[in-house]
Motif scaffolding. Structure first.
Motif, PDB file in Angstrom:
ATOM      1  N   LYS A 111      -0.157  -8.856   1.240  1.00 29.17           N
ATOM      2  CA  LYS A 111       1.243  -8.543   0.967  1.00 29.17           C
ATOM      3  C   LYS A 111       2.114  -9.790   1.057  1.00 29.17           C
ATOM      4  N   ILE A 112       1.864 -10.604   2.083  1.00 22.77           N
ATOM      5  CA  ILE A 112       2.640 -11.834   2.234  1.00 22.77           C
ATOM      6  C   ILE A 112       2.386 -12.766   1.058  1.00 22.77           C
ATOM      7  N   ARG A 113       1.132 -12.845   0.625  1.00 24.73           N
ATOM      8  CA  ARG A 113       0.794 -13.691  -0.516  1.00 24.73           C
ATOM      9  C   ARG A 113       1.477 -13.197  -1.787  1.00 24.73           C
ATOM     10  N   SER A 114       1.539 -11.881  -1.956  1.00 29.01           N
ATOM     11  CA  SER A 114       2.187 -11.322  -3.145  1.00 29.01           C
ATOM     12  C   SER A 114       3.679 -11.613  -3.146  1.00 29.01           C
ATOM     13  N   PRO A 164      -2.694  -2.245   7.415  1.00 35.71           N
ATOM     14  CA  PRO A 164      -2.190  -2.829   6.167  1.00 35.71           C
ATOM     15  C   PRO A 164      -2.715  -4.241   5.973  1.00 35.71           C
ATOM     16  N   ARG A 165      -2.962  -4.584   4.757  1.00 31.99           N
ATOM     17  CA  ARG A 165      -3.476  -5.908   4.442  1.00 31.99           C
ATOM     18  C   ARG A 165      -2.307  -6.877   4.342  1.00 31.99           C
ATOM     19  N   TRP A 166      -1.804  -7.283   5.506  1.00 31.43           N
ATOM     20  CA  TRP A 166      -0.612  -8.123   5.549  1.00 31.43           C
ATOM     21  C   TRP A 166      -0.796  -9.461   4.852  1.00 31.43           C
TER      22      TRP A 166
END
Length: 205
Positions: free
Chosen positions: A35-38, A30-32
């Motif tokens: 995701k965290i940035r989103s 997963p492109r963590w």
């Protein structure tokens, strides 16, 4: 293109630099950071919008009170909330849509009859204004604890809500809010297709 020896082989038999197993692993990771940035962006936007609304709401209240000789009228909060809501949340974005849905559902839910009343005698209707002079904003009278809804009205609303959303999802699914549409599609449509217990219990649950 076909696979040979763990590498992608093109039609002219040129090897790529990424082994198949490694490439698949990269796709599964997963492109963590994204995701965290989103999540951070959504949280920041939510907080900024709420701060804007509070500022505008209190400003509109102050303006109305000054125009009315320092007195608060019953509809001042309604007008200030409407102006602030249009200004801050009037543009349809994913975040604003979630906030508006949350506020709208709570507002409609507040119209249900309550289990009991803390104002003897009970108000004539659920939107009846308080008697004047209005209590100070920090006083207990202005901050009464929430009262749960009565059981029968709650049950009726629950039944009508589920009846309505299931009908709309079947016949007019394009009108369902995207997040709910995605969940309902996963639960009620995708589960129609399964090949074994693993597919049924893992992928469709």
């Amino acid at each position: 293109m076909f696979i040979q020896g763990g590498f992608h082989i093109t039609s002219d038999e040129e090897r790529s630099y990424i082994p198949v197993n490694e490439e698949r692993a990269c796709q599964l990771i997963p492109r963590w950071p994204q995701k965290i940035r989103s999540v951070f962006t959504a949280t920041r936007t939510h907080a900024i919008n709420l701060a804007k609304f509070v500022t505008l709401y209190k400003t509109f209240l102050l303006i109305q009170r000054r125009l009315n000789g320092g007195k608060e009228r019953d509809l001042d909060t309604f007008i200030a909330g409407g102006l602030g809501g249009w200004w801050v949340f009037g543009e349809r974005t994913a975040i604003n849509e979630q906030i508006v849905l949350y506020v709208m559902s709570r507002t409609l839910f507040s119209l249900l009859p309550r289990l009991y009343s803390t104002h003897p005698p009970a108000p004539l209707n659920p939107v009846a204004p308080l008697s004047h002079p209005l209590p100070n904003l920090t006083s207990p009278a202005a901050n009464p604890p929430p009262i749960p809804p009565a059981q029968l009205p709650f049950g009726v609303v629950a039944a009508l809500s589920w009846a309505g959303v299931m009908y709309m999802f079947r016949h007019r699914a394009e009108r369902i809010q995207p997040g709910m549409w995605s969940s309902m599609k996963y639960l009620y449509h995708d589960s129609e297709i399964w090949h074994d217990l693993r597919t049924l219990l893992w992928h469709n649950m």
